[in-house]
Design a protein around this motif. Structure first.
Motif, PDB file in Angstrom:
ATOM      1  N   VAL A 123       0.864  -1.179   0.000  1.00  0.00           N
ATOM      2  CA  VAL A 123       0.000   0.000   0.000  1.00  0.00           C
ATOM      3  C   VAL A 123       0.899   1.227   0.000  1.00  0.00           C
ATOM      4  O   VAL A 123       1.698   1.413   0.919  1.00  0.00           O
ATOM      5  CB  VAL A 123      -0.929   0.025   1.231  1.00  0.00           C
ATOM      6  N   VAL A 124       0.796   2.049  -1.053  1.00  0.00           N
ATOM      7  CA  VAL A 124       1.539   3.309  -1.091  1.00  0.00           C
ATOM      8  C   VAL A 124       0.582   4.432  -0.704  1.00  0.00           C
ATOM      9  O   VAL A 124      -0.630   4.291  -0.749  1.00  0.00           O
ATOM     10  CB  VAL A 124       2.162   3.580  -2.483  1.00  0.00           C
ATOM     11  N   ASP A 125       1.161   5.567  -0.352  1.00  0.00           N
ATOM     12  CA  ASP A 125       0.368   6.677   0.154  1.00  0.00           C
ATOM     13  C   ASP A 125      -0.725   7.136  -0.802  1.00  0.00           C
ATOM     14  O   ASP A 125      -0.497   7.308  -1.997  1.00  0.00           O
ATOM     15  CB  ASP A 125       1.271   7.881   0.438  1.00  0.00           C
ATOM     16  N   ASP A 126      -1.899   7.352  -0.231  1.00  0.00           N
ATOM     17  CA  ASP A 126      -2.970   8.090  -0.906  1.00  0.00           C
ATOM     18  C   ASP A 126      -3.321   9.266   0.005  1.00  0.00           C
ATOM     19  O   ASP A 126      -4.474   9.513   0.318  1.00  0.00           O
ATOM     20  CB  ASP A 126      -4.184   7.197  -1.137  1.00  0.00           C
ATOM     21  N   GLY A 127      -2.292   9.940   0.475  1.00  0.00           N
ATOM     22  CA  GLY A 127      -2.503  11.073   1.364  1.00  0.00           C
ATOM     23  C   GLY A 127      -2.729  10.653   2.803  1.00  0.00           C
ATOM     24  O   GLY A 127      -2.357   9.555   3.229  1.00  0.00           O
ATOM     25  N   THR A 128      -3.392  11.531   3.534  1.00  0.00           N
ATOM     26  CA  THR A 128      -3.612  11.307   4.961  1.00  0.00           C
ATOM     27  C   THR A 128      -4.481  10.090   5.234  1.00  0.00           C
ATOM     28  O   THR A 128      -4.485   9.567   6.349  1.00  0.00           O
ATOM     29  CB  THR A 128      -4.255  12.546   5.604  1.00  0.00           C
ATOM     30  N   ALA A 129      -5.206   9.613   4.211  1.00  0.00           N
ATOM     31  CA  ALA A 129      -6.033   8.416   4.397  1.00  0.00           C
ATOM     32  C   ALA A 129      -5.197   7.206   4.796  1.00  0.00           C
ATOM     33  O   ALA A 129      -5.707   6.276   5.430  1.00  0.00           O
ATOM     34  CB  ALA A 129      -6.806   8.114   3.110  1.00  0.00           C
ATOM     35  N   THR A 130      -3.907   7.217   4.449  1.00  0.00           N
ATOM     36  CA  THR A 130      -3.041   6.091   4.800  1.00  0.00           C
ATOM     37  C   THR A 130      -2.934   5.934   6.305  1.00  0.00           C
ATOM     38  O   THR A 130      -2.899   4.807   6.825  1.00  0.00           O
ATOM     39  CB  THR A 130      -1.642   6.298   4.190  1.00  0.00           C
ATOM     40  N   MET A 131      -2.882   7.053   7.023  1.00  0.00           N
ATOM     41  CA  MET A 131      -2.807   6.993   8.482  1.00  0.00           C
ATOM     42  C   MET A 131      -4.033   6.279   9.040  1.00  0.00           C
ATOM     43  O   MET A 131      -3.936   5.431   9.935  1.00  0.00           O
ATOM     44  CB  MET A 131      -2.709   8.406   9.055  1.00  0.00           C
ATOM     45  N   GLU A 132      -5.193   6.617   8.507  1.00  0.00           N
ATOM     46  CA  GLU A 132      -6.436   6.003   8.970  1.00  0.00           C
ATOM     47  C   GLU A 132      -6.495   4.532   8.599  1.00  0.00           C
ATOM     48  O   GLU A 132      -6.928   3.688   9.390  1.00  0.00           O
ATOM     49  CB  GLU A 132      -7.631   6.755   8.375  1.00  0.00           C
ATOM     50  N   PHE A 133      -6.032   4.193   7.398  1.00  0.00           N
ATOM     51  CA  PHE A 133      -6.042   2.803   6.954  1.00  0.00           C
ATOM     52  C   PHE A 133      -5.220   1.914   7.889  1.00  0.00           C
ATOM     53  O   PHE A 133      -5.677   0.851   8.324  1.00  0.00           O
ATOM     54  CB  PHE A 133      -5.503   2.695   5.520  1.00  0.00           C
ATOM     55  N   VAL A 134      -4.009   2.354   8.207  1.00  0.00           N
ATOM     56  CA  VAL A 134      -3.138   1.542   9.053  1.00  0.00           C
ATOM     57  C   VAL A 134      -3.743   1.371  10.438  1.00  0.00           C
ATOM     58  O   VAL A 134      -3.708   0.278  11.023  1.00  0.00           O
ATOM     59  CB  VAL A 134      -1.732   2.177   9.129  1.00  0.00           C
ATOM     60  N   THR A 135      -4.321   2.423  10.986  1.00  0.00           N
ATOM     61  CA  THR A 135      -4.950   2.342  12.305  1.00  0.00           C
ATOM     62  C   THR A 135      -6.127   1.364  12.287  1.00  0.00           C
ATOM     63  O   THR A 135      -6.266   0.531  13.189  1.00  0.00           O
ATOM     64  CB  THR A 135      -5.437   3.733  12.753  1.00  0.00           C
ATOM     65  N   GLN A 136      -6.969   1.456  11.263  1.00  0.00           N
ATOM     66  CA  GLN A 136      -8.115   0.549  11.164  1.00  0.00           C
ATOM     67  C   GLN A 136      -7.669  -0.895  11.002  1.00  0.00           C
ATOM     68  O   GLN A 136      -8.261  -1.813  11.583  1.00  0.00           O
ATOM     69  CB  GLN A 136      -9.010   0.983  10.000  1.00  0.00           C
ATOM     70  N   LEU A 137      -6.613  -1.101  10.205  1.00  0.00           N
ATOM     71  CA  LEU A 137      -6.110  -2.456  10.004  1.00  0.00           C
ATOM     72  C   LEU A 137      -5.559  -3.017  11.312  1.00  0.00           C
ATOM     73  O   LEU A 137      -5.806  -4.185  11.661  1.00  0.00           O
ATOM     74  CB  LEU A 137      -5.015  -2.446   8.931  1.00  0.00           C
ATOM     75  N   ALA A 138      -4.839  -2.180  12.066  1.00  0.00           N
ATOM     76  CA  ALA A 138      -4.260  -2.628  13.331  1.00  0.00           C
ATOM     77  C   ALA A 138      -5.341  -3.009  14.337  1.00  0.00           C
ATOM     78  O   ALA A 138      -5.167  -3.936  15.142  1.00  0.00           O
ATOM     79  CB  ALA A 138      -3.364  -1.536  13.907  1.00  0.00           C
ATOM     80  N   ARG A 139      -6.477  -2.302  14.304  1.00  0.00           N
ATOM     81  CA  ARG A 139      -7.552  -2.549  15.265  1.00  0.00           C
ATOM     82  C   ARG A 139      -8.598  -3.532  14.757  1.00  0.00           C
ATOM     83  O   ARG A 139      -9.570  -3.819  15.463  1.00  0.00           O
ATOM     84  CB  ARG A 139      -8.224  -1.216  15.610  1.00  0.00           C
TER      85      ARG A 139
END
Length: 356
Positions: A123-139
């Motif tokens: 997964v490469v960056d699509d802007g700030t949405a990447t931060m949210e994606f990683v957090t959701q995946l972790a949880r």
């Protein structure tokens, strides 16, 4: 065919839907050149927005100049388009050893993930949405874009839910499957087994610049009004105050900003509205660019300091006043935007300007 493309089809297949995603695939390829083997093919799942399409075509030209194969798909060109696109990609999807994607929230990409047998997912960056994606995946949460979180799912969301759940399971590392996140965003919470690699914009700095720096300030536009997060009148007043305070002369429009909003902004602020033909990181690196770049919370407060490393350009970010938010904004909007600003490195923080 490019010498990097291979004969039987490249083992690495990348799917992009925006110019920034394509830029970050090029950055990833530059950082992983030793591991690409027979090569990389980029598949552009073209959107319908004219400005986005124009930037994507320019980025596709740059990718071809770098020696990569680019496949342009009119993925949204009518009711039958998705069936033709997916049908034509079945073979390459099944042969690919590695899938690179710019937007794991995309329904298109999630559907393609259910088809591929690739054991390496990036997964490469699509802007700030990447931060949210990683957090959701972790949880272990559902994959939902931050500005939609808290809203009720629509009929299409319910129909697509099984595909989204399957994609989330595919994106969780396990067994022989490897998952990498290539990002310039600060990632504080990542799932076990996910490799996080820093995107330093080395390709951008090597390919462009250094830029000529002007004595004035430039402003960076945002689509927070278009996504229903920030009130349009309050945004215009904030831009006016920020430009007046810091002597800005140009306004670089976000590709999703509406023509009506930009016209009003140009008339009322007297800023020169510029519609970039490439992602702002490349525009800034090519120059000329202002000595100060003013921005509201967005991806560029993380990426521009990297792209402009070694120059004297200052990136300044203005906080979003809670009073600017619309009634329909996600309950998480203020916290998320504050996090974008607070986690940015090498930027100057500005207090929210008075707006109405």
């Amino acid at each position: 065919m490019s010498p990097r493309a291979g004969n039987a089809g490249p083992p690495t297949l990348a799917f992009v839907e925006s110019p920034v995603q394509l830029l970050n695939v090029l950055e990833w390829a530059h950082a992983h050149a030793h591991a690409l083997g027979a090569g990389l093919a980029l598949v552009v799942l073209s959107p319908v927005d004219p400005m986005t399409r124009g930037q994507l075509r320019r980025m596709a030209e740059l990718a071809r100049e770098e020696g990569y194969e680019v496949r342009w798909e009119e993925a949204r060109g009518g009711t039958a388009a998705p069936f033709h696109t997916i049908g034509g990609l079945m073979g390459p999807l099944r042969r690919a050893e590695r899938i690179v994607m710019g937007d794991p929230f995309s329904r298109y990409v999630q559907l393609l993930l259910t088809i591929t047998r690739a054991r390496e997912l990036v997964v490469v960056d699509d802007g700030t949405a990447t931060m949210e994606f990683v957090t959701q995946l972790a949880r272990g949460e559902k994959l939902v874009r931050w500005h939609r979180k808290g809203s009720r799912p629509g009929p299409r969301d319910l129909v697509f839910a099984p595909v989204s759940s399957a994609a989330r399971r595919r994106l969780a590392p396990g067994g022989q499957r490897q998952v990498e996140v290539f990002s310039s965003m600060p990632i504080s919470e990542s799932p076990d087994g996910v490799t996080v690699t820093a995107n330093s914009f080395a390709w951008t700095r090597a390919r462009f610049g250094p830029p000529r720096i002007t004595r004035t300030a430039d402003m960076v536009g945002t689509s927070l009004v278009e996504t229903g997060v920030v009130d349009g009148d309050r945004y215009l007043e904030a831009v006016t105050g920020l430009a007046r305070t810091h002597g800005a002369t140009r306004y670089f429009a976000h590709r999703r900003e509406s023509a009506e909003k930009l016209h009003r902004l140009a008339v009322e602020t007297e800023l020169e509205v510029v519609r970039p033909d490439l992602p702002l990181e490349l525009i800034a690196r090519r120059g000329p660019i202002g000595r100060t770049i003013l921005s509201f919370p967005s991806t560029v407060v993380h990426t521009l300091p990297l792209a402009l490393a070694g120059t004297d350009v200052r990136v300044a970010v203005c906080d979003i006043d809670p009073r600017w938010l619309t009634q329909g904004a996600s309950p998480r909007a203020q916290g998320f935007l504050s996090g974008v600003t607070g986690s940015a490195r090498d930027v100057t923080r500005l207090a929210a300007v008075a707006a109405g």
